[in-house]
Design a protein around this motif. Structure first.
Motif, PDB file in Angstrom:
ATOM      1  N   TYR A 194      60.690  86.235  86.300  1.00 19.87           N
ATOM      2  CA  TYR A 194      60.242  85.034  86.981  1.00 19.87           C
ATOM      3  C   TYR A 194      60.089  85.355  88.456  1.00 19.87           C
ATOM      4  O   TYR A 194      60.890  86.097  89.017  1.00 19.87           O
ATOM      5  N   LYS A 219      53.254  84.455  78.899  1.00 23.41           N
ATOM      6  CA  LYS A 219      51.871  84.456  78.422  1.00 23.41           C
ATOM      7  C   LYS A 219      51.143  85.741  78.772  1.00 23.41           C
ATOM      8  O   LYS A 219      50.017  85.952  78.345  1.00 23.41           O
ATOM      9  N   TYR A 254      56.363  86.485  83.276  1.00 24.90           N
ATOM     10  CA  TYR A 254      55.605  87.524  82.588  1.00 24.90           C
ATOM     11  C   TYR A 254      56.590  88.453  81.895  1.00 24.90           C
ATOM     12  O   TYR A 254      57.783  88.453  82.183  1.00 24.90           O
ATOM     13  N   GLU A 293      53.235  80.931  88.489  1.00 28.64           N
ATOM     14  CA  GLU A 293      53.649  79.725  87.774  1.00 28.64           C
ATOM     15  C   GLU A 293      54.448  80.057  86.508  1.00 28.64           C
ATOM     16  O   GLU A 293      55.421  79.403  86.184  1.00 28.64           O
ATOM     17  N   GLU A 294      54.006  81.092  85.786  1.00 26.32           N
ATOM     18  CA  GLU A 294      54.608  81.419  84.491  1.00 26.32           C
ATOM     19  C   GLU A 294      55.358  82.745  84.569  1.00 26.32           C
ATOM     20  O   GLU A 294      54.992  83.631  85.326  1.00 26.32           O
ATOM     21  N   GLY A 340      58.181  81.260  77.291  1.00 27.49           N
ATOM     22  CA  GLY A 340      57.086  80.821  78.141  1.00 27.49           C
ATOM     23  C   GLY A 340      56.205  81.937  78.668  1.00 27.49           C
ATOM     24  O   GLY A 340      55.295  81.706  79.461  1.00 27.49           O
TER      25      GLY A 340
END
Length: 146
Positions: free
Chosen positions: A67, A110, A75, A72-73, A108
């Motif tokens: 994080y 992506k 990895y 935003e997300e 989470g």
């Protein structure tokens, strides 16, 4: 897909097998199972998947979720992947990658990346089979002294 091995997330009882496989993969001084258990207990960003055939663990893979305030997300990154030589070419590495990806998606994640040796053609083919693509990034390393 692989029909010989079952793949699952590692548990504390897998520490001895993880120590053995890590020694085969990375060489050097064998990591004591107690140290592996310690890491399993404290590193919540890391996932470790193991592949098992007839009760014997024959491979493992590690992935991390990261994080950053910049994105935003979270990895993900696959950091290790190893299958014993006798168990190769049975789809086990692909099944380990799939297990790690599924669990990272639940967190989470992506977007994924993986680093492997430029000449590790078998690994590169495996990752490409799983739809990873080469990019133009360059990795630089530095060892920080104790």
């Amino acid at each position: 897909m692989n029909s010989v091995a079952s793949v699952r997330l590692a548990s504390l009882t897998d520490a001895e097998d993880l120590s053995r496989l890590n020694q085969e993969f990375n060489g050097g001084i064998k990591r004591p199972p107690a140290k592996i258990i310690e890491r399993l207990n404290i590193n919540r960003n890391e996932l470790i998947a193991v592949a098992e055939i007839s009760g014997k663990i024959v491979g493992f893979g590690c992935a991390q979720s990261f994080y950053s305030f910049c994105y935003e997300e979270p990895y993900g990154e696959i950091t290790e992947l190893y299958v014993e030589e006798a168990a190769r070419r049975k789809g086990i590495a692909i099944a380990i990658i799939s297990c790690l990806e599924e669990n990272l998606i639940e967190r989470g994640v992506k977007s994924m990346k993986v680093l492997t040796g430029r000449r590790n053609n078998a690994a590169i083919r495996t990752y490409e089979h799983c739809n990873y693509i080469k990019d133009d990034e360059q990795m630089l390393k530095k060892r920080l002294e104790d």
